[in-house]
Structures are given as C-alpha cells and as structure tokens.
Scaffold this motif. Structure first.
Motif, PDB file in Angstrom:
ATOM      1  N   GLU A   1       0.244  -1.066  -0.225  1.00  0.00           N
ATOM      2  CA  GLU A   1       0.114  -0.172   0.352  1.00  0.00           C
ATOM      3  C   GLU A   1       0.653   1.306   0.006  1.00  0.00           C
ATOM      4  O   GLU A   1       1.461   1.406   0.432  1.00  0.00           O
ATOM      5  CB  GLU A   1      -0.857  -0.392   1.007  1.00  0.00           C
ATOM      6  CG  GLU A   1      -1.871   1.237   1.361  1.00  0.00           C
ATOM      7  CD  GLU A   1      -2.923   0.908   0.412  1.00  0.00           C
ATOM      8  OE1 GLU A   1      -2.374   2.387  -0.298  1.00  0.00           O
ATOM      9  OE2 GLU A   1      -3.990   0.688   0.115  1.00  0.00           O
TER      10      GLU A   1
ATOM     11  N   ARG B   1      -4.573   3.280  -4.337  1.00  0.00           N
ATOM     12  CA  ARG B   1      -5.398   2.200  -4.894  1.00  0.00           C
ATOM     13  C   ARG B   1      -6.808   2.754  -5.434  1.00  0.00           C
ATOM     14  O   ARG B   1      -7.206   2.584  -6.336  1.00  0.00           O
ATOM     15  CB  ARG B   1      -5.171   0.883  -3.793  1.00  0.00           C
ATOM     16  CG  ARG B   1      -4.143  -0.068  -3.611  1.00  0.00           C
ATOM     17  CD  ARG B   1      -4.593  -0.994  -3.310  1.00  0.00           C
ATOM     18  NE  ARG B   1      -3.304  -2.189  -3.461  1.00  0.00           N
ATOM     19  CZ  ARG B   1      -2.942  -2.691  -3.473  1.00  0.00           C
ATOM     20  NH1 ARG B   1      -3.336  -2.940  -5.256  1.00  0.00           N
ATOM     21  NH2 ARG B   1      -2.276  -3.974  -3.446  1.00  0.00           N
ATOM     22  N   HIS B   2      -7.367   3.861  -4.579  1.00  0.00           N
ATOM     23  CA  HIS B   2      -8.337   4.112  -4.137  1.00  0.00           C
ATOM     24  C   HIS B   2      -8.528   5.705  -4.266  1.00  0.00           C
ATOM     25  O   HIS B   2      -9.672   6.295  -5.292  1.00  0.00           O
ATOM     26  CB  HIS B   2      -8.770   4.082  -2.728  1.00  0.00           C
ATOM     27  CG  HIS B   2      -9.037   2.671  -2.444  1.00  0.00           C
ATOM     28  ND1 HIS B   2     -10.074   1.637  -3.316  1.00  0.00           N
ATOM     29  CD2 HIS B   2      -8.445   2.046  -1.665  1.00  0.00           C
ATOM     30  CE1 HIS B   2      -8.969   0.263  -2.557  1.00  0.00           C
ATOM     31  NE2 HIS B   2      -8.855   0.957  -1.190  1.00  0.00           N
TER      32      HIS B   2
END
Length: 306
Positions: A58, A67-68
C-alpha cells in the motif's frame, strides 16, 4: 507519505523489482532515495506517481490511497523525470503553455504558475528560444519548471542535476531548497551524494529491490560513516612514525596519503596531535568529507567504506 510492504515484478522478469519495501516520508521534508543502477528506484518512482499499478502493498500520499484515490494523488504531485520531458522544437514559453494546458490550468492560474516556475528556474532570458538550442543545464531547468506548473504538494525528482554545469546545478539545488522551505514534500534521487547530504532530512537506500537502510540523515551517518581526517603528507614518515599512526588505525593508500579515524567529540584536533607526535609534515588535510558516500558504500558493502 507512507509506503508499506510494496512489491512489484515486471512481466517476464526472473525476480521481483521490489520486495517488502516500507518507509515513511514526513510532510514538507526532502527525502533521498538512493541505490545503484538496477536497484528498483525507477520502478518505485513509477509506483509512487501512479505510472505503474500497485501489485502488492500500500502507498498513501497526503492521506490518499494510491489504490483508491489515484486521480487525487496524481493531482497533488508532479514528476521531473531523468529523461527530459518536453518538446525540443518548441520554445520554452511554448512548452510551458502546452503543459499548462495539459494540467488544465485556468488562464489566470497559468499566468501565476508559469511566472513562479520561470522565476524559480531562472528561465527569463530563455523563453523565446527553442529548447533544442539549450545547454544541458538549461534543459534540466526547463524540465523542472514544467513539473512545477501545477504547484505540486509532492515533487518527485529523478536525477535532476545529472550531467549539467555548476551554475545550473546551483540554480536547481537552490530551487529545491526553496520549495522545501515552502512546505513542498520532495522525493529526490541522485548519485551526487554531496547534494543529497545537503538537501535531504531522511533517506532510504535500496538495492535489489529491498530497503537496506532507512532513517534520519544524521542517524544514518552516525551509524555508517565514522569521522575521519584525510591527509596528504609532504614527505614520507620514518618507520617509527608510520608505525605510530598505523597502530592508531590509520589506513594508508600510499606512502604519502592516509585516512585517520577521529572521534566526533574531539574532531580533527586529536588526529592532528597524533600526526605531530609521528613527526608528520602535512601538506593537505580534509575533515568530514564525503560522509554520505562513505555511509552509502558501507550500507551496500559493509566494510567497503573503511
């Protein structure tokens, strides 16, 4: 910024480019990312900037997950790549205008940000010249100016001073220091250790895709680079004088050049006193030079910097 257990393997590669990479970068600091060619630095830069997708681990930047929240992460960052990223047949002004459009800046925003970038990188006298006519240092300054157009909160610099003249190098180093003072977080990779030592608060050393060392600059130096006095003698010592210095830990590179260990508390005074007792005639001495280079070599190959 937080990097947690990041791993990446390129297609058809026989080993991972990165494996279990973890470190943190404090907001508003300059962070040095060091390693030999092929260590994984370029892959890590591509992950940090969202060019490559995360495979494992992450990364968060300014509290945003890569990622988001990829678009938001890209919006607050900018990369000045080692490979020059502008159009050589355009003038500096035309390049800045084009990339301001790519950043979707408003007309007012374009004027404000381009003026700031021009001032920071000292491009005032180059604006109407085609970039292909620039010197290497001028090209690097334009490369950096383009990266500053979106007023990044996080700036990624990949070898920003490689192969340039001293004046342009000083301009870029001063620009980086000024950006850091303004609160911009800078991720900096370079093979010029003196620049990294002067600019960076923290650093990580990676090799073969793994983090070998991470921490505050002074902590890394204290652990891996002992204080030394590098000496060039005017004449050879007697056998007795040479034996005295050797017994105190001197490392001889030849009959006239040696490196003496010295405590951080006493500084060079203790080493000079020892040289006097040995009857040495000193022609040249350097204290505390190349500390990060010594630490870097010791991290990659323990004992190599001794």
């Amino acid at each position: 910024m937080t990097v947690t257990d990041v791993g990446f393997r390129h297609r058809r590669a026989d080993r991972e480019a990165l494996s279990g990479v973890s470190f943190t970068v404090q907001k508003g600091s300059c962070f040095g990312l060091l390693g030999p060619n092929g260590a994984g630095k370029s892959t890590l830069f591509s992950l940090l900037t969202g060019i490559l997708p995360l495979q494992a681990g992450e990364i968060t930047v300014g509290g945003l997950s890569l990622r988001h929240d990829l678009k938001a992460v890209r919006d607050i960052g900018a990369l000045a790549p080692q490979d020059l990223a502008f159009y050589p047949d355009l003038t500096a002004r035309e390049n800045l205008s084009f990339f301001a459009g790519a950043c979707r800046l408003s007309k007012a925003g374009w004027r404000e940000q381009s003026a700031a970038a021009i001032e920071t990188c000292r491009l005032q006298d180059l604006l109407d010249r085609r970039a292909e006519t620039f010197s290497g240092g001028e090209k690097r300054r334009l490369n950096l100016a383009i990266a500053l157009l979106n007023a990044p909160r996080v700036l990624y610099l990949d070898e920003p001073t490689v192969g340039i003249d001293a004046r342009s190098r000083q301009t870029i180093i001063a620009a980086i220091a000024a950006l850091k003072a303004q609160g911009v977080t800078v991720i900096y990779t370079s093979h010029y250790m003196e620049e990294v030592e002067a600019l960076c608060d923290h650093l990580a050393v990676i090799d073969r895709g793994r983090v070998l060392a991470f921490g505050a600059m002074e902590a890394v130096l204290a652990r891996h680079a002992r204080e030394t006095l590098e000496v060039r003698l005017l004449s050879r010592l007697t056998d007795k004088g040479r034996a005295l210095l050797s017994g105190s830990g001197a490392i001889w590179t030849d009959d006239l050049n040696l490196i003496l260990p010295a405590s951080a508390e006493e500084g060079p005074a203790e080493a000079f006193a020892l040289l006097t007792r040995a009857g040495a005639r000193v022609g040249q001495a350097a204290w505390g030079v190349a500390r990060l280079e010594k630490a870097y070599l010791d991290i990659l190959e323990p004992g190599a910097a001794a």
